[in-house]
Design an enzyme around this catalytic site. Structure first.
Site, PDB file in Angstrom:
ATOM      1  CD  GLU A 137       2.178  12.084  -8.498  1.00 12.14           C
ATOM      2  OE1 GLU A 137       3.342  11.819  -8.154  1.00 12.14           O
ATOM      3  OE2 GLU A 137       1.759  11.543  -9.419  1.00 12.14           O
ATOM      4  CG  HIS A 147       1.086   8.302  -6.064  1.00 11.61           C
ATOM      5  ND1 HIS A 147       1.022   7.011  -6.367  1.00 11.61           N
ATOM      6  CD2 HIS A 147       2.097   8.901  -6.563  1.00 11.61           C
ATOM      7  CE1 HIS A 147       1.973   6.738  -6.879  1.00 11.61           C
ATOM      8  NE2 HIS A 147       2.860   7.828  -7.056  1.00 11.61           N
ATOM      9  CG  ASP A 206       8.021  12.280  -8.467  1.00  8.37           C
ATOM     10  OD1 ASP A 206       7.949  13.617  -8.053  1.00  8.37           O
ATOM     11  OD2 ASP A 206       7.685  12.326  -9.499  1.00  8.37           O
ATOM     12  CG  ASP A 236      -9.389   8.380   0.258  1.00 10.15           C
ATOM     13  OD1 ASP A 236      -8.302   8.222  -0.237  1.00 10.15           O
ATOM     14  OD2 ASP A 236      -9.645   8.540   1.489  1.00 10.15           O
TER      15      ASP A 236
END
Length: 548
Positions: free
Chosen positions: A519, A460, A120, A507
């Site tokens: 992530e 991610h 993020d 994956d």
């Protein structure tokens, strides 16, 4: 079947030669005894020298290891370039550009630097400071190995990118205030957008005397104290500046006690703190190394050791729990001594830190009587499903550095409930964890993006998953999160969360949104960098990094 003793026939002798023959036999026996004694003595000396040489050279492995781990280190260090915020100059990641340039502007402070925490676009101060501390520790212990493979400068540059941010997050003129987060996770998680084009509001959170954050202030103090040692010889004024911040932050953390996630409840969902005692000890240990001021050592031993040290109860080393790290770091003093000599080696509390560190090492060794069951069938340390590789990398690094402390202090063995283990066995455990993430696992896939023939392609990560020329904005950018295609931009060096307990890892497009496994985080990469740096060479003796 037992053999029989055969009596050989005597040879005929000349009459009168018995006495002369006896004399001859005597000299022969003296000569034989002399030769045999010399051979035994030579063998003993050779054994002793070989034994001592094994400690002086730490020569457990040879040949290709240097290149293997050096290559992996070069890849791993790229992830910090992937995660940089601010005006990126000479960045090694071609698909990254400037971002977060206005961070902190509403508060009148420049918080544009630093690094995004994971996939993020939030700057969480707690794990970011831990990332800096671990990078510093890696450089301090293994900087010569990094330099040998031309990676030291990259590690130092990445560290400074974080400490520049931390310096701006804490003003020496307002020592009891620390900015601890940039961005609103709720707003951020409603968007799937590249950092270069994000438009959502990015509020700033702080801790202060009314809303204390002992844990995060102490971790930031640890980061600055350890980094001050890294930069002492290459930028002394910057080093001194970092140390001033570290001391002020430690005083703030200790004086106004409280968990930051209690003071600021909105952070609990993301990086909730389970306590602050470990961070106080961790920071005090680093400040002692940075200053040689015994008041910091006394803080960790005489004053607060019994309350916070968790002696006799080893726990896993993470961004939240620094107990094991502090125990190993303080064992360094017990085992190697301080710059003022070895007077500290007999400190009872330091011995208790060391004994608890040794219990942790015994937990890690797979055939130890007290081995932890928290591992996969193939031997990977596996504690929980969220970001599982954090635990294996952290454990492996501590095992490696403790084994090197043993070698440097001529400690031949580790006692684990009736069994003895050598430094070599601790190093072998560390190698097993490193090799697992580099491809030596049932899936035969590297968990480090960009290393090996096969690695995760559906990571991610916002910037990695969205093409540079995409015209999508905040909400319509989610099309890339759910795209069937692999990420168009390679997040080089990213260490993903890792496999499930059964060692599976899918994956594919469905797993890209599996934040538990797919992530990456900056602190994962910092732990990996620390581990790989220590494995580059197997003939290095540690030196004190406490200033004289």
């Amino acid at each position: 079947m037992e053999g029989k003793l055969v009596q050989l026939p005597k040879t005929q002798k000349r009459k009168g030669a018995d006495v002369e023959d006896a004399k001859s036999k005597g000299w022969v026996w003296y000569f034989v005894a002399f030769v045999m004694g010399a051979m035994v003595l030579t063998a003993a000396v050779f054994t002793i020298l070989r034994y001592l040489n094994s400690f002086n050279n730490n020569s457990y492995h040879h040949g290709s290891i240097f290149k293997k781990y050096g290559d992996a280190l070069e890849v791993a260090l790229h992830f910090f370039d992937v995660q940089k915020s601010g005006e990126v100059v000479d960045n090694r990641i071609s698909w990254r550009g400037d971002s977060g340039l206005g961070d902190g502007i509403e508060e009148g402070v420049d918080l544009s630097k630093g690094m995004y925490d994971a996939g993020d676009l939030i700057k969480f101060g707690f794990p970011m400071a831990f990332t800096a501390t671990m990078l510093s520790w890696a450089i301090l212990e293994y900087g010569k190995q990094m330099e040998a493979v031309k990676q030291l400068e990259y590690a130092q540059t990445s560290l400074k990118w974080i400490t520049d941010y931390l310096v701006n997050a804490h003003s020496t003129s307002s020592p009891n205030r620390l900015y601890i987060q940039v961005g609103d996770p709720e707003l951020d998680h409603k968007c799937w957008v590249r950092p270069e084009v994000m438009t959502e509001k990015r509020p700033v959170l702080e801790v202060n005397t009314s809303f204390p954050g002992t844990d995060i202030a102490a971790e930031t103090a640890a980061a600055m104290a350890s980094a001050s040692l890294v930069f002492r010889k290459i930028n002394s004024s910057y080093s001194d500046f970092l140390l001033i911040h570290a001391q002020q932050l430690f005083t703030f953390a200790d004086t106004y006690r409280g968990c930051y996630s209690v003071s600021i409840p909105q952070v609990q969902e993301y990086y909730n703190s389970t306590g602050y005692g470990d961070e106080l000890l961790w920071a005090a240990a680093w400040l002692y190394h940075a200053t040689s001021d015994e008041s910091y050592l006394n803080y960790a031993t005489e004053i607060n050791g019994a309350e916070f040290a968790n002696w006799g109860n080893p726990t896993w080393f993470t961004w939240d729990d620094k107990h094991a790290g502090a125990q190993v770091l303080l064992s360094r003093i017990n085992m190697l001594g301080a710059s003022k000599g070895n007077s500290m080696k007999e400190n009872l509390e330091l011995q208790m830190y060391r004994e608890t560190a040794e219990e942790f090492m015994c937990m890690l060794l797979p055939d130890s009587p007290t081995a932890s069951s928290s591992r996969t069938q193939s031997g990977l340390i596996w504690v929980e499903k969220w970001n599982a590789l954090q635990y294996s990398m952290a454990s492996a690094f501590l095992a490696l550095v403790f084994s090197d402390y043993m070698v440097s202090s001529h400690t031949s063995s580790l006692y684990c409930t009736g069994k003895l283990y050598s430094p070599e066995q601790l190093r072998s455990f560390a190698i097993s964890q490193a090799d697992y993430v580099l491809g030596g696992n049932p899936r035969e896939m590297s968990y480090v993006v960009g290393y090996g023939m096969e690695y995760p392609e559906y990571v991610h990560h916002r910037g990695s998953s969205i093409p540079i020329d995409a015209k999508t904005g905040c909400e319509d950018g989610f099309v890339w999160l759910y795209s069937a295609k692999p990420n168009p931009n390679v997040a080089v060096g990213a260490l993903v969360g890792g496999p499930s307990l059964d060692e599976t890892y899918k994956d594919n497009k469905n797993n890209r949104n599996n934040t538990l496994e797919a992530e990456p985080t900056t602190y994962n990469s910092a732990l990996l960098v620390a581990l790989l740096s220590g494995l580059i060479s197997d003939s290095f003796l540690l030196q004190s990094f406490t200033p004289t």
